[in-house]
Write a protein that holds these residues in place. Sequence first.
Motif, PDB file in Angstrom:
ATOM      1  N   MET A 100     -33.697  25.773  36.471  1.00 58.34           N
ATOM      2  CA  MET A 100     -34.495  24.609  36.831  1.00 58.34           C
ATOM      3  C   MET A 100     -33.760  23.313  36.493  1.00 58.34           C
ATOM      4  N   CYS A 101     -33.031  23.333  35.382  1.00 59.25           N
ATOM      5  CA  CYS A 101     -32.255  22.156  35.007  1.00 59.25           C
ATOM      6  C   CYS A 101     -31.174  21.876  36.051  1.00 59.25           C
ATOM      7  N   SER A 102     -30.541  22.933  36.558  1.00 60.85           N
ATOM      8  CA  SER A 102     -29.513  22.764  37.586  1.00 60.85           C
ATOM      9  C   SER A 102     -30.091  22.162  38.861  1.00 60.85           C
ATOM     10  N   ALA A 103     -31.288  22.618  39.242  1.00 63.73           N
ATOM     11  CA  ALA A 103     -31.925  22.089  40.452  1.00 63.73           C
ATOM     12  C   ALA A 103     -32.294  20.619  40.273  1.00 63.73           C
ATOM     13  N   ILE A 104     -32.866  20.286  39.124  1.00 59.28           N
ATOM     14  CA  ILE A 104     -33.244  18.899  38.860  1.00 59.28           C
ATOM     15  C   ILE A 104     -31.995  18.018  38.796  1.00 59.28           C
ATOM     16  N   SER A 105     -30.932  18.529  38.184  1.00 53.85           N
ATOM     17  CA  SER A 105     -29.673  17.781  38.110  1.00 53.85           C
ATOM     18  C   SER A 105     -29.137  17.482  39.501  1.00 53.85           C
ATOM     19  N   ALA A 106     -29.202  18.471  40.389  1.00 49.43           N
ATOM     20  CA  ALA A 106     -28.705  18.282  41.753  1.00 49.43           C
ATOM     21  C   ALA A 106     -29.480  17.177  42.468  1.00 49.43           C
ATOM     22  N   MET A 107     -30.807  17.170  42.304  1.00 47.95           N
ATOM     23  CA  MET A 107     -31.623  16.125  42.940  1.00 47.95           C
ATOM     24  C   MET A 107     -31.343  14.755  42.344  1.00 47.95           C
ATOM     25  N   HIS A 108     -31.116  14.702  41.034  1.00 46.19           N
ATOM     26  CA  HIS A 108     -30.819  13.420  40.393  1.00 46.19           C
ATOM     27  C   HIS A 108     -29.453  12.894  40.825  1.00 46.19           C
ATOM     28  N   GLU A 109     -28.471  13.801  40.972  1.00 42.04           N
ATOM     29  CA  GLU A 109     -27.124  13.383  41.340  1.00 42.04           C
ATOM     30  C   GLU A 109     -27.050  12.874  42.778  1.00 42.04           C
ATOM     31  N   ARG A 110     -27.863  13.469  43.668  1.00 43.93           N
ATOM     32  CA  ARG A 110     -27.829  13.074  45.083  1.00 43.93           C
ATOM     33  C   ARG A 110     -29.254  12.884  45.608  1.00 43.93           C
ATOM     34  N   PRO A 111     -29.945  11.840  45.139  1.00 47.08           N
ATOM     35  CA  PRO A 111     -31.336  11.651  45.555  1.00 47.08           C
ATOM     36  C   PRO A 111     -31.492  11.314  47.034  1.00 47.08           C
ATOM     37  N   ALA A 112     -30.433  10.799  47.664  1.00 48.15           N
ATOM     38  CA  ALA A 112     -30.529  10.424  49.083  1.00 48.15           C
ATOM     39  C   ALA A 112     -30.318  11.604  50.017  1.00 48.15           C
ATOM     40  N   ARG A 113     -29.841  12.719  49.500  1.00 47.06           N
ATOM     41  CA  ARG A 113     -29.587  13.874  50.365  1.00 47.06           C
ATOM     42  C   ARG A 113     -30.911  14.439  50.891  1.00 47.06           C
ATOM     43  N   ARG A 114     -30.881  14.932  52.112  1.00 45.31           N
ATOM     44  CA  ARG A 114     -32.078  15.538  52.704  1.00 45.31           C
ATOM     45  C   ARG A 114     -32.174  16.993  52.253  1.00 45.31           C
ATOM     46  N   TRP A 115     -32.532  17.147  50.987  1.00 47.71           N
ATOM     47  CA  TRP A 115     -32.600  18.486  50.406  1.00 47.71           C
ATOM     48  C   TRP A 115     -33.671  19.332  51.085  1.00 47.71           C
ATOM     49  N   THR A 116     -33.349  20.600  51.265  1.00 48.93           N
ATOM     50  CA  THR A 116     -34.343  21.571  51.717  1.00 48.93           C
ATOM     51  C   THR A 116     -34.556  22.574  50.586  1.00 48.93           C
ATOM     52  N   LEU A 117     -35.657  23.288  50.632  1.00 44.12           N
ATOM     53  CA  LEU A 117     -35.904  24.321  49.631  1.00 44.12           C
ATOM     54  C   LEU A 117     -34.768  25.344  49.611  1.00 44.12           C
ATOM     55  N   MET A 133     -24.766  11.587  34.976  1.00 46.31           N
ATOM     56  CA  MET A 133     -25.538  11.899  33.770  1.00 46.31           C
ATOM     57  C   MET A 133     -26.411  13.133  34.000  1.00 46.31           C
ATOM     58  N   ASP A 134     -26.938  13.695  32.933  1.00 50.05           N
ATOM     59  CA  ASP A 134     -27.860  14.813  33.030  1.00 50.05           C
ATOM     60  C   ASP A 134     -29.282  14.271  33.185  1.00 50.05           C
ATOM     61  N   PRO A 135     -30.259  15.116  33.577  1.00 52.07           N
ATOM     62  CA  PRO A 135     -31.616  14.617  33.850  1.00 52.07           C
ATOM     63  C   PRO A 135     -32.284  13.900  32.678  1.00 52.07           C
ATOM     64  N   LEU A 136     -32.139  14.413  31.456  1.00 50.17           N
ATOM     65  CA  LEU A 136     -32.778  13.753  30.320  1.00 50.17           C
ATOM     66  C   LEU A 136     -32.170  12.373  30.099  1.00 50.17           C
ATOM     67  N   SER A 137     -30.861  12.258  30.215  1.00 48.36           N
ATOM     68  CA  SER A 137     -30.206  10.956  30.087  1.00 48.36           C
ATOM     69  C   SER A 137     -30.638  10.022  31.215  1.00 48.36           C
ATOM     70  N   ASP A 138     -30.780  10.579  32.429  1.00 44.83           N
ATOM     71  CA  ASP A 138     -31.248   9.775  33.564  1.00 44.83           C
ATOM     72  C   ASP A 138     -32.586   9.120  33.259  1.00 44.83           C
ATOM     73  N   VAL A 139     -33.522   9.927  32.763  1.00 48.08           N
ATOM     74  CA  VAL A 139     -34.879   9.418  32.543  1.00 48.08           C
ATOM     75  C   VAL A 139     -34.912   8.447  31.369  1.00 48.08           C
ATOM     76  N   LEU A 140     -34.187   8.761  30.297  1.00 46.98           N
ATOM     77  CA  LEU A 140     -34.156   7.830  29.165  1.00 46.98           C
ATOM     78  C   LEU A 140     -33.533   6.498  29.578  1.00 46.98           C
ATOM     79  N   ALA A 141     -32.542   6.542  30.469  1.00 46.77           N
ATOM     80  CA  ALA A 141     -31.960   5.303  30.971  1.00 46.77           C
ATOM     81  C   ALA A 141     -32.980   4.520  31.784  1.00 46.77           C
ATOM     82  N   LEU A 142     -33.820   5.225  32.533  1.00 43.27           N
ATOM     83  CA  LEU A 142     -34.855   4.574  33.332  1.00 43.27           C
ATOM     84  C   LEU A 142     -35.926   3.965  32.439  1.00 43.27           C
ATOM     85  N   LEU A 143     -36.238   4.641  31.317  1.00 43.18           N
ATOM     86  CA  LEU A 143     -37.248   4.145  30.386  1.00 43.18           C
ATOM     87  C   LEU A 143     -36.716   3.011  29.516  1.00 43.18           C
TER      88      LEU A 143
END
Length: 304
Positions: free
Chosen positions: A200-217, A1-11
């Motif tokens: 910014m949407c692409s970056a947030i999407s990447a974090m939402h898609e793989r929250p367990a990854r050890r992302w670096t800046l 899902m995309d970030p907005l859908s992710d958050v609405l699903a959480l809410l």
Amino acid sequence: MDPLSDVLALLKPRSFMSAGLDAGGEWAVQFDQQHKTIKCGAVVQGQCWLTVAGQAQMLHSGDCFLLPHGLPFQLTTDTALTAVPAREVFAAPANGGIVCHQGGGDCFLVSSRFALDGEHADILLAMLPAIVVIERSSQQAVALRWAVERMMEEMRDNLPGSALLIEHLSHLVLMQALRLHLSGQSDGVGWLFALADRQMCSAISAMHERPARRWTLQELAETVGMSRSAFAQKFKQRVGQSPLDYLTRWRMLLAGQRLRSSNDSIAVIALSLGYESDSAFSTAFKRVMGCSPRQYGQNKGDSV
């Protein structure tokens, strides 16, 4: 899902009431406060004033509105009139979900009130103003007007299956109204407004898609085709916090949801979100959520 859908699903927004108001003559209706709700509506015919928290906005036929904070509000033809409580107006017999007030015929509105079952309504609602109005003149409002008009028809006709169709249409109206509001925001600060920015949407999407990854800046910057320093600066300016702080908060929101809705152990949840140590996960969780994971999971019936 995309970030907005992710958050609405959480809410977990659910439509627990959709209704129409057909009013005539001079009128004023006062609606009570409703915590943890979003009100979404539209003027199908006529015009009226919408007043929330001292702000008054004239709504014309075709205009749609969002009330994100559950605050008391008033709909009226004249802000000087004494308002009748909504509970009295809507106590009258309804025809297919439409209540006729003072004979009707002059102003017709449809609206839905969404209860938020999720625990973290503040992450969406806090960054929206008391009133969001999407005017009919907006060139992007065609889909929104279509959904509103279909809701009106379903309420009036009251055909088999109307209740379910109205619920789906009300969710469509909510999502489209949020999209249109975001598309008109170029200077808002917060993850919600950052979604209007492609990088910014692409970056947030990447974090939402793989929250367990050890992302670096560096990795996040490369994902959106920016230098590390430029990405960090722009993310902080648009979102209001650093990329890694945002990632940590998103992980903890996901963890909180699972702690209250599943039987997964803290160790399992921690590992699924990229934490090899229970203690490191617990420290991060307490810093973001204000209590330990165990305490949070024990309060399944409470809201944050």
